[in-house]
Write a protein that holds these residues in place. Structure first.
Motif, PDB file in Angstrom:
ATOM      1  N   ASP A 106     -13.156  42.124   9.895  1.00 36.94           N
ATOM      2  CA  ASP A 106     -12.383  41.537  10.990  1.00 36.94           C
ATOM      3  C   ASP A 106     -11.189  42.911  11.262  1.00 36.94           C
ATOM      4  OD1 ASP A 106     -13.679  39.224  11.349  1.00 36.94           O
ATOM      5  OD2 ASP A 106     -12.019  38.058  10.089  1.00 36.94           O
ATOM      6  N   ALA A 107     -11.102  43.466  12.450  1.00 30.91           N
ATOM      7  CA  ALA A 107     -10.207  44.329  12.625  1.00 30.91           C
ATOM      8  C   ALA A 107      -8.959  43.773  13.092  1.00 30.91           C
ATOM      9  CB  ALA A 107     -10.771  45.316  13.282  1.00 30.91           C
ATOM     10  N   TYR A 108      -7.518  44.393  13.167  1.00 32.04           N
ATOM     11  CA  TYR A 108      -6.543  43.898  13.641  1.00 32.04           C
ATOM     12  C   TYR A 108      -5.617  45.082  13.698  1.00 32.04           C
ATOM     13  CZ  TYR A 108      -4.589  43.768   8.895  1.00 32.04           C
ATOM     14  OH  TYR A 108      -4.108  44.039   7.510  1.00 32.04           O
ATOM     15  N   ASN A 109      -4.350  44.559  14.492  1.00 32.01           N
ATOM     16  CA  ASN A 109      -3.093  45.577  14.417  1.00 32.01           C
ATOM     17  C   ASN A 109      -2.300  45.027  13.367  1.00 32.01           C
ATOM     18  OD1 ASN A 109      -3.522  45.520  17.971  1.00 32.01           O
ATOM     19  ND2 ASN A 109      -3.049  47.522  16.539  1.00 32.01           N
ATOM     20  N   THR A 110      -1.701  45.933  12.464  1.00 29.74           N
ATOM     21  CA  THR A 110      -0.539  45.771  11.424  1.00 29.74           C
ATOM     22  C   THR A 110       0.719  45.579  12.253  1.00 29.74           C
ATOM     23  OG1 THR A 110      -0.288  48.307  11.318  1.00 29.74           O
ATOM     24  CG2 THR A 110      -1.879  47.009   9.606  1.00 29.74           C
ATOM     25  N   ALA A 111       1.745  45.215  11.567  1.00 35.00           N
ATOM     26  CA  ALA A 111       3.141  44.945  12.420  1.00 35.00           C
ATOM     27  C   ALA A 111       3.543  46.313  13.030  1.00 35.00           C
ATOM     28  CB  ALA A 111       3.955  44.137  11.376  1.00 35.00           C
ATOM     29  N   ASP A 112       3.365  47.426  12.507  1.00 31.57           N
ATOM     30  CA  ASP A 112       3.862  48.551  13.311  1.00 31.57           C
ATOM     31  C   ASP A 112       2.841  49.059  14.293  1.00 31.57           C
ATOM     32  OD1 ASP A 112       1.936  49.506  11.181  1.00 31.57           O
ATOM     33  OD2 ASP A 112       3.579  50.813  10.399  1.00 31.57           O
ATOM     34  N   GLY A 113       1.519  48.433  14.469  1.00 35.52           N
ATOM     35  CA  GLY A 113       0.698  48.875  15.363  1.00 35.52           C
ATOM     36  C   GLY A 113      -0.508  49.604  15.052  1.00 35.52           C
ATOM     37  N   ALA A 114      -0.595  49.990  13.779  1.00 32.09           N
ATOM     38  CA  ALA A 114      -1.678  50.732  13.114  1.00 32.09           C
ATOM     39  C   ALA A 114      -3.006  49.693  13.212  1.00 32.09           C
ATOM     40  CB  ALA A 114      -1.369  51.228  11.844  1.00 32.09           C
ATOM     41  N   LEU A 115      -4.265  50.472  13.148  1.00 32.36           N
ATOM     42  CA  LEU A 115      -5.464  49.554  12.992  1.00 32.36           C
ATOM     43  C   LEU A 115      -5.789  49.451  11.753  1.00 32.36           C
ATOM     44  CD1 LEU A 115      -7.399  51.084  16.021  1.00 32.36           C
ATOM     45  CD2 LEU A 115      -6.330  48.821  16.045  1.00 32.36           C
ATOM     46  N   ALA A 116      -6.187  48.263  11.282  1.00 37.96           N
ATOM     47  CA  ALA A 116      -6.705  47.987   9.770  1.00 37.96           C
ATOM     48  C   ALA A 116      -7.636  46.988   9.971  1.00 37.96           C
ATOM     49  CB  ALA A 116      -5.460  47.533   9.127  1.00 37.96           C
ATOM     50  N   VAL A 117      -8.527  46.938   8.796  1.00 38.27           N
ATOM     51  CA  VAL A 117      -9.524  45.824   8.597  1.00 38.27           C
ATOM     52  C   VAL A 117      -9.130  45.145   7.394  1.00 38.27           C
ATOM     53  CG1 VAL A 117     -11.421  47.350   9.427  1.00 38.27           C
ATOM     54  CG2 VAL A 117     -10.629  47.314   6.925  1.00 38.27           C
ATOM     55  N   ARG A 118      -9.350  43.778   7.440  1.00 40.40           N
ATOM     56  CA  ARG A 118      -9.083  42.911   6.370  1.00 40.40           C
ATOM     57  C   ARG A 118      -9.878  42.818   5.186  1.00 40.40           C
ATOM     58  NH1 ARG A 118      -5.294  39.863   8.618  1.00 40.40           N
ATOM     59  NH2 ARG A 118      -5.366  39.307  10.738  1.00 40.40           N
ATOM     60  N   PRO A 119      -9.088  42.947   4.075  1.00 45.85           N
ATOM     61  CA  PRO A 119      -9.991  43.374   2.679  1.00 45.85           C
ATOM     62  C   PRO A 119     -10.905  41.890   2.288  1.00 45.85           C
ATOM     63  CG  PRO A 119      -7.778  42.819   2.227  1.00 45.85           C
ATOM     64  CD  PRO A 119      -7.686  43.017   3.637  1.00 45.85           C
ATOM     65  N   ALA A 120     -10.597  40.796   2.821  1.00 46.09           N
ATOM     66  CA  ALA A 120     -11.132  39.708   2.334  1.00 46.09           C
ATOM     67  C   ALA A 120     -12.615  39.599   3.285  1.00 46.09           C
ATOM     68  CB  ALA A 120     -10.298  38.647   2.524  1.00 46.09           C
ATOM     69  N   ALA A 121     -13.222  38.296   2.800  1.00 50.69           N
ATOM     70  CA  ALA A 121     -14.124  37.826   3.812  1.00 50.69           C
ATOM     71  C   ALA A 121     -13.828  37.953   5.198  1.00 50.69           C
ATOM     72  CB  ALA A 121     -15.029  36.819   3.162  1.00 50.69           C
ATOM     73  N   ALA A 122     -14.710  38.271   5.955  1.00 53.30           N
ATOM     74  CA  ALA A 122     -14.620  37.955   7.446  1.00 53.30           C
ATOM     75  C   ALA A 122     -14.769  36.599   7.870  1.00 53.30           C
ATOM     76  CB  ALA A 122     -15.553  38.897   8.170  1.00 53.30           C
ATOM     77  N   SER A 123     -13.902  36.208   8.551  1.00 54.46           N
ATOM     78  CA  SER A 123     -13.992  34.761   9.149  1.00 54.46           C
ATOM     79  C   SER A 123     -14.104  34.833  10.795  1.00 54.46           C
ATOM     80  CB  SER A 123     -12.524  33.835   8.721  1.00 54.46           C
ATOM     81  OG  SER A 123     -11.455  34.743   9.188  1.00 54.46           O
ATOM     82  N   GLY A 124     -13.678  36.016  11.507  1.00 52.17           N
ATOM     83  CA  GLY A 124     -13.737  36.089  12.837  1.00 52.17           C
ATOM     84  C   GLY A 124     -15.000  36.985  13.268  1.00 52.17           C
ATOM     85  N   ALA A 125     -14.939  38.008  14.128  1.00 55.00           N
ATOM     86  CA  ALA A 125     -15.849  38.590  14.540  1.00 55.00           C
ATOM     87  C   ALA A 125     -16.720  39.432  13.561  1.00 55.00           C
ATOM     88  CB  ALA A 125     -15.668  39.680  15.681  1.00 55.00           C
ATOM     89  N   GLY A 126     -16.110  39.915  12.638  1.00 58.40           N
ATOM     90  CA  GLY A 126     -16.728  40.473  11.603  1.00 58.40           C
ATOM     91  C   GLY A 126     -17.673  39.560  10.721  1.00 58.40           C
ATOM     92  N   SER A 127     -17.629  38.249  10.959  1.00 61.74           N
ATOM     93  CA  SER A 127     -18.681  37.370  10.163  1.00 61.74           C
ATOM     94  C   SER A 127     -19.974  37.524  10.944  1.00 61.74           C
ATOM     95  CB  SER A 127     -18.098  36.129   9.841  1.00 61.74           C
ATOM     96  OG  SER A 127     -17.759  35.273  11.318  1.00 61.74           O
ATOM     97  N   TRP A 128     -19.875  37.991  12.162  1.00 62.09           N
ATOM     98  CA  TRP A 128     -20.920  37.879  13.021  1.00 62.09           C
ATOM     99  C   TRP A 128     -22.158  39.109  12.824  1.00 62.09           C
ATOM    100  CZ3 TRP A 128     -18.171  37.459  18.245  1.00 62.09           C
ATOM    101  CH2 TRP A 128     -17.385  36.288  18.600  1.00 62.09           C
ATOM    102  N   ILE A 129     -21.511  40.158  12.006  1.00 61.01           N
ATOM    103  CA  ILE A 129     -22.459  41.301  11.651  1.00 61.01           C
ATOM    104  C   ILE A 129     -23.163  41.034  10.361  1.00 61.01           C
ATOM    105  CG2 ILE A 129     -22.263  43.814  10.867  1.00 61.01           C
ATOM    106  CD1 ILE A 129     -19.330  43.796  12.455  1.00 61.01           C
TER     107      ILE A 129
END
Length: 348
Positions: A106-129
């Motif tokens: 799963d990709a997301y914005n950090t609090a200051d606007g940077a793009l990042a990926v979550r280190p844990a197992a995906a639960s959103g769109a990342g789990s569709w891959i």
């Protein structure tokens, strides 16, 4: 009665000086708040990709058919309930075999606007891959391996963009490749700006604010700052692009430099944020600027001047007390005497 007029004037002067000092001492200034950031376990895709490249291997979208130009990201779109396909290229530039593990994230914005990926197992769109049996790949030295993967859009997937990424891991290093994934249907571009405040003063002042993406598409916002002081308009900031891609449903906290902030003024701020397809969002705030160094010296001077005026007032009153009123037996000039009358009752 000149003495009485002088005393009243000195009294009014003392009162005015004291009121001016109290007014300057009661002036408020903005309180700086601490800047918040996310935990250090989130790494941007660009940082991870650079680290992997330095370690002797890379991960990137495989070139398209027919000599299509290289792609920086994956771009996939389709209606809910369909299966999409693409390919990831793994290049081993070292002289030894690499074992690479692949997953969706799963990709997301950090609090200051940077793009990042979550280190844990995906639960959103990342789990569709899914990479299926190719989730672990051995890549020989100086070899490129092309690995297919699928993206299964659930029938219940909501319309709009779903940020995700493909993450490759080898020898403790990660490389993330962003996936622009869109589910067909109505789209909405909407954002708000909130929590506006001013930190610092003068040329070092910044405006802190929060942007919220309330739609279902990624936004590229622009910001303009208008400021109005007690004596008219104050230099603000013209509309300019912000260095952030605001993902759907995300909230980011940003700061905007304000080199035109005044040194002494009471200012009303208006922030206007726009993005393609979205209605302009505005928010207001106020900021009071007081040069405390000058105010402190001025206050000390006012106190000193007030003390001098008070001493002069007490001195004048002391002289009046020592001189006293005229004595009862003091002779009166003849020209000022009242006419004398005989008390005999006889007419003259």
């Amino acid at each position: 009665m000149p003495v009485l007029h002088t005393s009243a004037a000195l009294g009014r002067l003392c009162s005015a000086l004291l009121a001016a000092f109290l007014l300057s001492a009661s002036t408020a200034v903005p309180v700086a708040t601490a800047d918040t950031r996310t935990a250090a376990d989130a790494r941007t895709a660009a940082d991870a990709r650079t680290a992997a490249d330095e370690s002797g291997w890379t991960a990137e979208p495989a070139p398209g058919a027919g000599g299509a130009p290289a792609r920086p990201y994956f771009y996939l779109a389709g209606p809910a309930g369909t299966v999409l396909e693409d390919r990831l290229a793994l290049t081993n530039t070292s002289d030894r075999e690499r074992t690479v593990t692949l997953r969706g994230a799963d990709a997301y914005n950090t609090a200051d606007g940077a793009l990042a990926v979550r280190p844990a197992a995906a639960s959103g769109a990342g789990s569709w891959i899914s990479f299926g049996a190719a989730a672990t790949v051995k890549v020989p030295p100086r070899t490129r391996a092309v690995v297919p993967f699928t993206v299964t859009l659930p029938p219940s997937a909501l319309p709009g963009e779903h940020p995700s990424a493909v993450v490759a891991t080898a020898d403790g290093q990660e490389a993330g490749v962003r996936v622009h994934l869109s589910v067909g249907g109505p789209t909405l571009a909407a954002l708000t700006v909130e929590d506006v405040s001013v930190r610092g003063k003068g040329a070092s002042a910044v405006v802190a604010y929060t942007l919220v993406n309330r739609g279902n598409v990624t936004l590229a916002p622009e910001l303009a700052l208008r400021a109005e002081g007690l004596l008219g308009e104050v230099p603000g900031r013209t509309a300019h692009a912000l260095p952030v891609e605001l993902l759907p449903g995300r909230r980011v906290s940003l700061t905007e430099p304000w080199p035109g902030a005044p040194v002494l003024d009471d200012v009303a701020l208006t922030l206007t944020v726009t993005a393609p397809g979205a209605a302009p969002a505005t928010a207001t705030a106020s900021a009071r600027f007081v040069p405390w160094g000058i105010a402190g010296r001025t206050g000390a001077g006012l106190l000193g001047l007030g003390a001098v005026a008070l001493a002069a007032l007490l001195l004048v009153r002391g002289r009046r007390a020592r001189s006293g009123p005229p004595a009862d037996g003091e002779p009166v000039p003849a020209g000022n005497r009242a006419p004398e009358h005989e008390l005999t009752g006889a007419s003259r």
